[in-house]
Enzyme design. Sequence first.
Site, PDB file in Angstrom:
ATOM      1  N   HIS A  50       0.830  -1.206   0.000  1.00 50.71           N
ATOM      2  CA  HIS A  50       0.000   0.000   0.000  1.00 50.71           C
ATOM      3  C   HIS A  50       0.867   1.260   0.000  1.00 50.71           C
ATOM      4  O   HIS A  50       0.555   2.242  -0.686  1.00 50.71           O
ATOM      5  CB  HIS A  50      -0.907   0.026   1.231  1.00 50.71           C
ATOM      6  CG  HIS A  50      -1.883  -1.098   1.305  1.00 50.71           C
ATOM      7  ND1 HIS A  50      -1.774  -2.116   2.227  1.00 50.71           N
ATOM      8  CD2 HIS A  50      -2.996  -1.366   0.571  1.00 50.71           C
ATOM      9  CE1 HIS A  50      -2.779  -2.955   2.065  1.00 50.71           C
ATOM     10  NE2 HIS A  50      -3.531  -2.536   1.071  1.00 50.71           N
ATOM     11  N   LYS A 163      -0.828  -6.610  -8.146  1.00 54.25           N
ATOM     12  CA  LYS A 163      -1.062  -7.933  -7.559  1.00 54.25           C
ATOM     13  C   LYS A 163      -2.480  -8.418  -7.853  1.00 54.25           C
ATOM     14  O   LYS A 163      -2.692  -9.579  -8.191  1.00 54.25           O
ATOM     15  CB  LYS A 163      -0.824  -7.922  -6.052  1.00 54.25           C
ATOM     16  CG  LYS A 163      -0.912  -9.331  -5.436  1.00 54.25           C
ATOM     17  CD  LYS A 163      -0.883  -9.293  -3.930  1.00 54.25           C
ATOM     18  CE  LYS A 163      -2.243  -8.952  -3.349  1.00 54.25           C
ATOM     19  NZ  LYS A 163      -3.232 -10.062  -3.564  1.00 54.25           N
ATOM     20  N   GLN A 167      -8.576  -7.199 -11.180  1.00 55.83           N
ATOM     21  CA  GLN A 167      -9.263  -6.016 -10.664  1.00 55.83           C
ATOM     22  C   GLN A 167      -8.805  -4.764 -11.407  1.00 55.83           C
ATOM     23  O   GLN A 167      -9.629  -3.924 -11.806  1.00 55.83           O
ATOM     24  CB  GLN A 167      -8.984  -5.875  -9.172  1.00 55.83           C
ATOM     25  CG  GLN A 167      -9.427  -4.563  -8.559  1.00 55.83           C
ATOM     26  CD  GLN A 167      -9.083  -4.478  -7.085  1.00 55.83           C
ATOM     27  OE1 GLN A 167      -9.770  -5.051  -6.260  1.00 55.83           O
ATOM     28  NE2 GLN A 167      -8.010  -3.775  -6.754  1.00 55.83           N
TER      29      GLN A 167
END
Length: 313
Positions: A50, A163, A167
């Site tokens: 993140h 990753k 999506q």
Amino acid sequence: MTNSRQPAFNPGELNVYSTPRDVTNVSSALRHTGRRVMLVPTMGALHNGHLALVRAAKRVPGSVVVVSIFVNPLQFGAAEDLDTYPCTFDDDLALLRAEDVEIVFTPTAAAMYPHGLRTTVRPGALAFELEGGPRPNHFDGVLTVVLKLLQIVRPDRVFFGEKDYQQLVLIRQMVADLNVDVVVVGVPTVREVDGLAMSSRNCYLDPVQRDLAAALSAALTAGAHAATGGAQAALDAARAVLDATPGLVVDYVELRDAGLGPMRDNTFGRLLVAARLGATRLLDNISIEIGNFSGIASPDECRVEHAQTPWMK
């Protein structure tokens, strides 16, 4: 009558908002002063993966970074880990403060979905392949919350990790198909020393499973190096590593093109794997080139720092 209340914003400090209207108003005010708003959507339980997104966002000149922390119930199935998803809110804020993030958006489900599921995003056929096979409504929930976040924050750029590659592709499709005025930036996967892709769910692994989990990245590396022999050689090499790992249940190993369509010889593609260790489901992928000498399409695949100059301008 409009609400004249302007939420407080302290430049250079971490400002936390839980109300969509507050974030919209602050973002609008910042854009009017010439700041460029960057969005990093997360579900919390932050790690270095993140933070790589945050750092990429901060490299854009004139940027102000908004990090959303919201465990989205729409993308969880009935038997999934919504109620047990890791929550490390205070630690997350400390990490973001150390990165000089200025805005954190932490809405409730009631704030995000005040009218329930009256309107949602319905993705195309890709959403029912790969991850969408065992999770048929997962990407409906993902795309719905991402579209809402884009509407609330109105960023110039939005950042996602590679990753979760499917999506990323589906979000790019949605942005293009629905004419959403935002640049979608994919940031390379950040890995542990042994190659395991960083994930908030890695904390579910016990020590033995944690050691075994490195087999996913090892399988992808084997597939990439075998790609000189063609697509099937790459798949066979990856599958051999996974099959030799005790306790690992493979959901799929697939080779697709960069847009996750059918793969063709002598072209760039994406090698993707999903597998389970106990109750923990792991995902990983890598960019490869069939017929390339090394098989690895991107030398920066595993690096934390990654320059993408077109979107940094």
